[in-house]
Design a protein around this motif. Structure first.
Motif, PDB file in Angstrom:
ATOM      1  N   UNK A   1       0.933  -1.141  -0.091  1.00  0.00           N
ATOM      2  CA  UNK A   1       0.234  -0.272  -0.163  1.00  0.00           C
ATOM      3  C   UNK A   1       1.431   0.964  -0.066  1.00  0.00           C
ATOM      4  N   UNK A   2       2.038   1.049   0.694  1.00  0.00           N
ATOM      5  CA  UNK A   2       2.669   2.064   0.497  1.00  0.00           C
ATOM      6  C   UNK A   2       3.657   2.946  -0.082  1.00  0.00           C
ATOM      7  N   UNK A   3       4.259   1.492  -1.172  1.00  0.00           N
ATOM      8  CA  UNK A   3       4.608   1.615  -2.607  1.00  0.00           C
ATOM      9  C   UNK A   3       2.897   2.221  -3.070  1.00  0.00           C
ATOM     10  N   UNK A   4       2.328   1.837  -3.780  1.00  0.00           N
ATOM     11  CA  UNK A   4       1.251   2.833  -4.890  1.00  0.00           C
ATOM     12  C   UNK A   4       0.781   4.275  -3.943  1.00  0.00           C
ATOM     13  N   UNK A   5       1.140   4.941  -2.592  1.00  0.00           N
ATOM     14  CA  UNK A   5       0.452   5.831  -2.233  1.00  0.00           C
ATOM     15  C   UNK A   5       1.885   6.571  -2.631  1.00  0.00           C
ATOM     16  N   UNK A   6       3.034   6.314  -2.771  1.00  0.00           N
ATOM     17  CA  UNK A   6       4.538   6.679  -3.212  1.00  0.00           C
ATOM     18  C   UNK A   6       4.057   7.653  -4.559  1.00  0.00           C
ATOM     19  N   UNK A   7       3.673   5.897  -5.303  1.00  0.00           N
ATOM     20  CA  UNK A   7       2.936   6.276  -7.279  1.00  0.00           C
ATOM     21  C   UNK A   7       1.703   7.056  -6.773  1.00  0.00           C
ATOM     22  N   UNK A   8       1.030   7.991  -6.138  1.00  0.00           N
ATOM     23  CA  UNK A   8      -0.096   8.562  -6.199  1.00  0.00           C
ATOM     24  C   UNK A   8       0.662  10.160  -5.760  1.00  0.00           C
ATOM     25  N   UNK A   9       1.617  10.324  -4.732  1.00  0.00           N
ATOM     26  CA  UNK A   9       2.268  10.995  -4.614  1.00  0.00           C
ATOM     27  C   UNK A   9       3.004  11.770  -5.706  1.00  0.00           C
ATOM     28  N   UNK A  10       3.809  11.088  -6.470  1.00  0.00           N
ATOM     29  CA  UNK A  10       4.961  11.590  -7.388  1.00  0.00           C
ATOM     30  C   UNK A  10       3.407  11.935  -8.818  1.00  0.00           C
ATOM     31  N   UNK A  11       2.838  11.069  -8.985  1.00  0.00           N
ATOM     32  CA  UNK A  11       1.883  11.281 -10.100  1.00  0.00           C
ATOM     33  C   UNK A  11       1.107  12.753  -9.989  1.00  0.00           C
ATOM     34  N   UNK A  12       0.599  12.440  -8.418  1.00  0.00           N
ATOM     35  CA  UNK A  12      -0.306  14.173  -8.243  1.00  0.00           C
ATOM     36  C   UNK A  12       0.524  15.265  -8.547  1.00  0.00           C
ATOM     37  N   UNK A  13       1.321  14.645  -7.980  1.00  0.00           N
ATOM     38  CA  UNK A  13       2.805  16.029  -7.697  1.00  0.00           C
ATOM     39  C   UNK A  13       2.711  16.227  -9.168  1.00  0.00           C
TER      40      UNK A  13
END
Lengths: 461, 178
Positions: free
Chosen positions: A301-313
């Protein structure tokens, strides 16, 4: 699990384990097959009745649309594109996370994908089905959809291959077909597992037919792994092309606010962003209900949240860059389009979009927040809402064009809103059926990343 | 006197490691017509069995090239030959605008070739196979590992092959009818 594990060790046995708990090959098979083999729990029946009712709403809205024509929607002049294209882009964007997880993370050898790829590929296929409904019905006359296809007809003319709307047709059908093939190829060994464990004749025959007689022979695995790798290599540029081509629908027009070169990468980043948010929303619930916490761990889940943070930025950067270029280009129509977006009649939609897409993912900078189940669930819902509004904001650029005399305002009708809600009914109905009848985690692939799968397991290097 | 046809001898192994050791031993002993079965692909097994590389890549390459040329031909013929439509004064064969459809068709044809080529190389679908008759083979897709030696192998002798497998750690050795 210590929070200070160095996860780039060359020796895989020192990295964060991808399957936790005291599991072996057999217990992994048992955990994943359990929801498929046991009777459906009562919550499943409640959920499928609810989503089935919403699906009925979609079908009745489509029936009403076919009967009456697109006048039942809120479209007008100048806003000739409304919820149909907004929903299309929204749903197809959701699908992109599945292909990214299954193809691009596979090519990058991100082994954490194995626990979530089946789930997200299923999500891709169902989201693309939801998306495809909208272009198919948007004329109100789905029986003439065949006009799009390059087949000889009584009018003796051909589709215009210089139109991005036709490129869409090829992009979507290819994307859907390739996603389905990729998903099915991944399923073959797992269907064989279900066949071999089947207790009833019906299950044995049905799973047996779809497993195609798979027996796990190494000569088969050899070709299978090659096919899987080739499909991943094909799907990776394909997924980037699909949302790029969707963005061409806008970018090849002459309209200020649409005619920009930033659209393809910006659309792709947004698609991945929204898709990962949808995976989080669904996965957080599913792993809880099906007891899969050893397979889909907090690390996943943490890995996916990091992807969300990166793409969101990236998405936030794109919003800023659009504004900058609108000013820097010195084109007054372009500048007006953006000032109007942020401060015009649709400012409410614009600021919902900014709050949900730019501000909400920034909370994931903090490890405490990105490893908190309630926080990630709420943020993922915000991102889903925000990404729907992003497409709405882009399409609503139409409401004020070059001539103030032709300005207008789009208000969705109850049919527009019910069709959007109904499309979620279709999505969740398909998803619940998937959870009940197919293994939601790729059994063979998860075993392959367990330390015991290494033929040199237990030896000194 | 009716003579039964045999498929070969099949044995069970408990770990990927023992299966791979057994495959290496068979390869080194000169066996060629043998096969291993596992619930997931085991890395290094191709070398352990002495297999050549998969030919699938070449099939997909042909498929991709066919898709690419068909799409270009279709767009050229419909737009520039059969019914010329002037759109915004652009050339009839405006290849830049034909890139997306060409790319998509190339990917589509390649993907079909990858999937159906894989099935064809594997001789699938084939719902019946003698190895399924082994009494414990239902675990082969879950947590157990199997090895079969085909009667067609020149070195195959039922008892000797079976005892060879037994010495390598094979259990539940069964001779399977074809």
């Amino acid at each position: 699990m210590s929070s200070h594990v160095i996860n780039y060790e060359l020796d895989p046995s020192k990295r964060i384990p991808l399957v936790t708990g005291n599991n072996n090959f057999k217990s992994v098979t048992d955990i994943i097959c359990a929801p498929v083999e046991q009777p459906a729990p009562s919550w499943w029946w409640i959920a499928i009745s609810a989503s089935g009712s919403v699906l009925l709403l979609l079908l009745s809205m489509l029936g009403y649309l076919f009967w009456e024509g697109i006048g039942v929607w809120g479209l007008n002049n100048p806003v000739a594109w409304g919820f149909d294209i907004v929903n299309l882009v929204f749903w197809v964007g959701i699908g992109h996370a599945g292909t990214l997880i299954s193809a691009i993370l596979f090519l990058f050898r991100q082994k954490w994908r194995t626990s979530i790829n089946r789930f997200s590929e299923a999500m891709t296929i169902f989201a693309v089905i939801c998306a495809l409904i909208f272009p198919a019905v948007h004329t109100g006359r789905p029986w003439v959809d065949y006009f799009l296809l390059p087949i000889p007809n009584s009018m003796a003319i051909w589709p215009n291959f210089r139109s991005p709307l036709l490129w869409d047709l090829f992009a979507f059908t290819t994307y859907f077909t390739v996603s389905l093939l990729f998903w099915y190829v991944g399923l073959i060994p797992d269907l064989a597992t279900l066949r071999d464990r089947a207790k009833t004749k019906t299950r044995k025959v049905v799973y047996g037919l779809f497993a195609l007689g798979w027996r796990g022979a190494n000569r088969h695995w050899q070709n299978y792994e090659k096919a899987y790798m080739i499909l991943a290599a094909l799907a990776a540029p394909l997924v980037l092309s699909v949302h790029s081509i969707v963005s061409f629908d806008f970018a090849t027009s002459q309209l200020p606010g649409w005619h920009t070169t930033i659209f393809p990468p910006y659309f792709v980043a947004g698609a991945v962003f929204s898709g990962f948010a949808m995976v989080i929303s669904l996965m957080v619930i599913a792993r809880e209900l099906f007891g899969m916490k050893d397979l889909v761990t907090m690390y996943h889940l943490e890995c996916m949240n990091k992807v969300i943070l990166a793409t969101g930025s990236i998405v936030g950067y794109a919003y800023g860059m659009e504004f900058f270029v609108a000013w820097y280009s010195g084109n007054e129509y372009e500048a007006f389009a953006f000032i109007n977006r942020a401060f015009g009649p649709y400012a409410w939609a614009y600021w919902i979009m900014i709050s949900c897409n730019v501000i909400s993912p920034q909370f994931f900078w903090f490890k405490k927040l990105r490893t908190s189940i309630p926080v990630m669930f709420i943020i993922s819902i915000f991102v889903n809402i925000g990404m729907w509004f992003e497409r709405f904001v882009i399409v609503m650029t139409l409401h004020r064009d070059f001539l103030p005399s032709s300005w207008g305002y789009f208000r969705p009708t109850w049919v527009d809103l019910s069709t959007l809600v109904g499309s979620f009914g279709l999505f969740f109905t398909l998803f619940l059926l998937f959870l009940k009848f197919l293994p939601m985690v790729a059994i063979a692939e998860v075993k392959g990343v367990m330390p015991a799968a290494n033929p040199h397991h237990g030896e000194d290097h | 006197m009716s003579k039964k046809q045999f498929f070969g001898v099949v044995g069970e192994f408990k770990t990927p490691k023992s299966l791979m050791k057994a495959a290496e031993a068979l390869r080194d002993a000169g066996y060629t017509q043998f096969e291993t079965y596992s619930p997931f692909p085991i890395h290094g097994m191709d070398d352990a069995m002495g297999l050549k590389h998969s030919k699938l890549g070449w099939i997909v390459l042909c498929g991709g090239f066919t898709g690419l040329s068909c799409a270009l031909a279709l767009q050229w013929w419909t737009s520039a030959v059969d019914y010329k439509l002037t759109i915004s004064g652009k050339p009839f064969f405006s290849y830049q605008a034909f890139v997306p459809v060409t790319f998509e068709c190339m990917v589509l044809f390649s993907a079909f070739c990858a999937v159906f080529g894989m099935l064809a190389l594997n001789r699938l679908p084939k719902l019946y196979h003698p190895v399924f008759k082994h009494s414990r083979f239902h675990d082969a897709s879950s947590h157990s590992f199997f090895l079969s030696v085909d009667v067609k192998d020149p070195l195959y002798k039922t008892l000797e092959t079976a005892s060879f497998l037994h010495g390598l750690g094979g259990e539940n050795l069964e001779e399977i009818e074809d």
